[in-house]
Design an enzyme around this catalytic site. Structure first.
Site, short mmCIF file in Angstrom:
data_model
loop_
_atom_site.label_atom_id
_atom_site.label_comp_id
_atom_site.label_asym_id
_atom_site.label_seq_id
_atom_site.Cartn_x
_atom_site.Cartn_y
_atom_site.Cartn_z
N GLU A 65 -5.17 -5.06 10.63
CA GLU A 65 -4.12 -4.06 10.85
C GLU A 65 -4.40 -3.35 12.18
OE1 GLU A 65 -2.28 -2.78 6.78
OE2 GLU A 65 -3.86 -1.41 7.33
N ASN A 78 0.87 -1.18 0.00
CA ASN A 78 0.00 0.00 0.00
C ASN A 78 0.91 1.22 0.00
OD1 ASN A 78 -1.76 2.07 0.54
ND2 ASN A 78 -2.43 1.30 2.54
N TRP A 79 0.98 1.88 -1.14
CA TRP A 79 1.93 3.00 -1.28
C TRP A 79 1.39 4.29 -0.67
CZ3 TRP A 79 3.88 2.33 -7.09
CH2 TRP A 79 4.52 1.08 -7.20
N GLY A 97 2.83 2.07 10.92
CA GLY A 97 3.80 3.14 10.76
C GLY A 97 4.53 3.50 12.06
N GLY A 143 2.94 -1.22 4.35
CA GLY A 143 2.95 0.22 4.06
C GLY A 143 4.35 0.70 3.79
N GLY A 144 4.99 1.24 4.80
CA GLY A 144 6.30 1.86 4.63
C GLY A 144 7.32 1.02 3.87
#
Ligand code: 13P
Length: 249
Positions: A166, A9-10, A172, A233-234
Site C-alpha cells: 500500500e 478494511n473498514w 485515501g 479502504g474507502g
C-alpha cells in the site's frame, strides 16, 4: 483457477448496527463470489459481524492486535480475544499504524509471529511515502519492511501470510499507483521473498495492492501478473462499491 484475495478494511468507521447491515448485504451479494473475500470491521463490531457471517464464505478479519497474548496492556486487544470471536486474519503494520501510532518493524514482526503462532493469517502491510519514493528509497524502505516483518517466520508459516503493498501516497487520496508501477513493486517484493524462502514460496505468496482501489481500476490492477488481490479502504464501506471490486471478473 487462481483465486484473488479481496479484503475490505473498514478502518474506524461504522457502528455495530451499520456494520451488521453491510455484512448482511455482502453475505447476500457475494454468496457465489469466486474470490477469497474478507471484511475487517472495527473491534467493537467483530462479534456481531461474526454472527452475520456464519455459514458464509466471507472471512472475518481484524485491523490490528496487541503484541502480547494477555496481561496488563490497557486498551489492547489480544490474539486470543480475536480468535474467541471467530477472527481468521489480521491486518498488521498498516501505514496508519506505522505513521500515526509509531509502530516499528520490530513491533509489527512480533505481532506477525504471534498471529501465526495462534493460527491467524497475517496481512502484513508495507509501502513507501511519497517523499521516500521521490527520494529513490522505495526499494530500501519496502525491502526492509518485508524482511523485518517476516523475520523468524518459518517457510511453512509463510504460506499463511499475505503481503499488502500500500503506497502511503495512494491511500485515501484517489491517486492509484499505475498497474505497471504497482506490478513492478510487487515483483520486487516477490524477489525479496524469493531470496529468503526460495522461488516456489515467492511464487505462491499472495501480494495484495491497496490504495484507492475502486471498481474502475480493480480489473486493470489485478490483471497484472504479480497482483494477487486488493486491500480496499474507502470503497469497502458500501456494498455498491465493494461488490463490483470483489466481482471484478
Ligand atoms: P483506500 O482504499 O481508502 O485508499 O485505503 C486503502 C487502505 O488503506 C486499505 O487498508
Amino acid at each position: 483457477m487462481r483465486s484473488y484475495f479481496i479484503a475490505g478494511n473498514w478502518k474506524m468507521h461504522k457502528t455495530v448496527a451499520e456494520s451488521v447491515a453491510l455484512a448482511k448485504e455482502l453475505k447476500d451479494k457475494l454468496g457465489s463470489c469466486k474470490e477469497k473475500v474478507l471484511v475487517a470491521p472495527a473491534f467493537t463490531a467483530l462479534a456481531a459481524v461474526a454472527e452475520v457471517l456464519k455459514g458464509s464464505s466471507i472471512m472475518l478479519g481484524a485491523q490490528n492486535m496487541g503484541p502480547e497474548e494477555q496481561g496488563a496492556h490497557t486498551g489492547e486487544v489480544s490474539v486470543l480475544m480475536l480468535k474467541d470471536l471467530g477472527v481468521k486474519a489480521v491486518i498488521l503494520g498498516h501505514s496508519e499504524r506505522r505513521h500515526s501510532y509509531l509502530e516499528s518493524d520490530e513491533l509489527v514482526n512480533k505481532k506477525v509471529l504471534l498471529a501465526l503462532k495462534h493460527g491467524l493469517e497475517p496481512i502484513l502491510c508495507v509501502g513507501e511515502t511519497l517523499e521516500e519514493r521521490e527520494g529513490g528509497k522505495l526499494e530500501a524502505v519496502v525491502g526492509t519492511q518485508v524482511k523485518k516483518g517476516l523475520a523468524g517466520v518459518s517457510a511453512a508459516d509463510l504460506a499463511k501470510v499475505t503481503i499488502a503493498y500500500e503506497p502511503v501516497w495512494a491511500i485515501g487520496t484517489g491517486k492509484t499507483a499505475t498497474p505497471e508501477d504497482a506490478d513492478a513493486v510487487h515483483a520486487f517484493i516477490r524477489k525479496e521473498v524469493a531470496g529468503l524462502y526460495g522461488d516456489a514460496a515467492a511464487k505462491a505468496l499472495c501480494i495484495q495492492y491497496g490504495g484507492s482501489v475502486k471498481a474502475d481500476n480493480a480489473a486493470l490492477l489485478m490483471g497484472k501478473p504479480n497482483i494477487d488481490g486488493a486491500l480496499v479502504g474507502g470503497a469497502s464501506l458500501k456494498a455498491e462499491t465493494f461488490v463490483p471490486i470483489a466481482s471484478f471478473r
